[in-house]
Design a protein around this motif. Structure first.
Motif: not given
Length: 210
Positions: A148, A152, A181-182, A184-185, A188-189
């Motif tokens: 992951e 990223f 969006r970035f 949010e990623q 989430a990570l």
């Protein structure tokens, strides 16, 4: 003559007891090594998470503007490099866990073959299998976190290339449009890695001797 034989047997017994204790100690040392390597992997995952967060902050500083964009780009380049170096530490920690697991479980399995009582040997095999399952779970968590992070950081590296020759307002505006969006990623990570760390700690605690 009989007295000499008794003395010889006593001497042999005196030698065998330390040898048995040493064998037991070796097994415990392998257990401790396995736990230490699992703990190191979790520490490296935590450090990588911190570096990722720093890289995200550097990315946002570049995208949001308000300063010298070239300086901000250099800061992001430096932070991505540090994050990649830290991720390499995580990879090594996972590899050492894999090596430690093989040594530990091969040694444990070989030692159980010496148990003469079939019921006790079966119970011991079941205990070993359960421990292997828990350790495999920690390894799986380590590999998942590694992958992951890798994905990223690859995204961050793409953004560096995108702005490597183009830091004009339109290029930064394009990144700014993707910024929610970035982030949010990134969030989430972070949540996923926090869950990974918590789960790994629980598995490690289950491996510790009382």
């Amino acid at each position: 003559m009989r007295r000499n034989k008794l003395m010889t047997l006593a001497a042999l017994a005196g030698l065998l007891v330390p040898l048995a204790a040493a064998a037991q100690s070796d097994g415990h040392q392998l257990t401790d090594q396995m736990i230490r390597r699992a703990e190191r992997t979790v520490r490296q995952i935590s450090l990588t998470r911190w570096h990722v967060q720093e890289a995200v902050a550097a990315h946002n500083a570049l995208v949001e503007g308000g300063g010298d964009s070239r300086v901000a780009h250099r800061d992001l380049t430096r932070q991505v490099g540090r994050t990649e170096s830290q991720l390499e530490n995580t990879r090594r920690a996972v590899s050492r866990m894999e090596e430690s697991a093989k040594t530990f479980f091969d040694d444990w399995a070989a030692s159980l073959e010496s148990i003469a009582d079939e019921n006790l040997r079966t119970t011991a095999m079941g205990r070993m299998s359960g421990t292997r399952d828990r350790y495999d779970e920690i390894l799986a968590l380590g590999r998942k976190a590694r992958d992951e992070f890798d994905a990223f950081i690859s995204l961050l590296r793409d953004k560096l290339v995108f702005t490597g020759h183009d830091l004009n307002p339109e290029a930064l505006a394009a990144l700014r449009e993707e910024s929610p969006r970035f982030n949010e990623q990134a969030e989430a990570l972070r949540r996923e890695i926090d869950r990974t760390i918590g789960t790994a700690h629980r598995y490690i605690d289950s491996l510790r001797p009382e």
